[in-house]
Design an enzyme around this catalytic site. Sequence first.
Site, PDB file in Angstrom:
ATOM      1  N   ASP A   1       0.866  -1.182   0.000  1.00  0.00           N
ATOM      2  CA  ASP A   1       0.000   0.000   0.000  1.00  0.00           C
ATOM      3  C   ASP A   1       0.899   1.227   0.000  1.00  0.00           C
ATOM      4  OD1 ASP A   1      -2.296   1.791   0.508  1.00  0.00           O
ATOM      5  OD2 ASP A   1      -3.341  -0.035   1.082  1.00  0.00           O
TER       6      ASP A   1
ATOM      7  N   HIS B   1       2.249   1.965  -3.127  1.00  0.00           N
ATOM      8  CA  HIS B   1       1.316   2.898  -3.757  1.00  0.00           C
ATOM      9  C   HIS B   1       1.819   4.336  -3.696  1.00  0.00           C
ATOM     10  CE1 HIS B   1      -2.345  -0.045  -3.265  1.00  0.00           C
ATOM     11  NE2 HIS B   1      -1.344  -0.553  -3.958  1.00  0.00           N
TER      12      HIS B   1
END
Length: 389
Positions: free
Chosen positions: A213, A236
């Site tokens: 993430d 991310h």
Amino acid sequence: MVLKFNITVTSLLFLLASAVDVSCDTVFDVTKYGARADGALLKAWGEACSSSVASTIVIPGGVYALGQTVIEGPCKAPINLFVKGTLRAPIETKSFKPRKGWISFQRIDNFALSGGGVFDGEGSTVWGKNCPVDAYCEELPISLRFDFITNGMVKDITSKDSKQFHMNVLGCKNLTFYNVEISAPGESPNTDGIHIGRSSGINITDTKIQTGDDCVSIGDGSQQINIERVTCGPGHGISVGSLGKYQNEEPVVGIRVKNCTLTNSDNGVRVKSWPALAQGSASDMHFEAIVMDNVSYPIIIDQEYCPHNKCNLKSPSHVKISNVSFRNIKGTTSTQVAVKLICSQGVPCQQVELSDINLKYNGEEGPAISQCKNVKPTLLGVQLPRTCA
């Protein structure tokens, strides 16, 4: 031999805000306090916390099974938790108290966590099993929580395979992360590297993050956050937000991201807010000297952030974004859209600057392009792709 640390108490270890040199401290070696590791740790902590001089608690090399642990202050003097071994989280967490994480450090002044040790969250045993992969999983514990820490240092440690976030920072002041390594597979859900909220004076430097993430995520109420010489990927990207989801969010002010490298990440540097929901603001945010290596959407402002299409895109975001700069950002993009500035129709972005942007795309669709909405940025120096043209 594997010692078992099954600790479910609310008063435990504590730490030192200065450095790794422990030669002048009073040293408490947990192996000197009895055969049971949990009891030994508690005894060592009790003595260290009541000491009027700086102390170091040492967890030597080895593998230790550690249950949910809440580590609270205040103590009489600085304390350093010097972890040389590997601490391993339990696989089963149904008995965990909610919102306490696996290991939680709370209300400590002059705190250090160091030693070169590893915090193994054993996340691979639960990813995608307890909760849907596309949903935030509140049931799973954050590996390391830092709550209301003042004047702290987290140095030379590794967080591996967290069940949820690796590290969460809440209500902290003057806390530095230096030479920290964070690792989890790119497909591991909700494994943000370091999440920061309602904190000030947070520094993340010389740190390597590979996770599933956001490498670093910055929530509401974050002020004077400095991120420098961080490598990110997979992951991310480095994100401010998402903002505007909840009522009474506090402003984000003073974000500096500099001299970082992102590799094979799903996003680059971005600011994101939800449409249609709560008010908020984010200002004085600057991203400079960033290298992108095969990154999708290297530069993003996204005020229509809507993961899994579960929001109302017909109503604009109420988060005001202003005084944002992207300077000297270069490298390669894995998506044709290299610069994406999607601002709110209700509160358009103000004072956005792009300077010396050089992002190349070698796909079949053609050269890199930009997308712009409700923004009139100031453009300086090289502009590849041409932004908002």
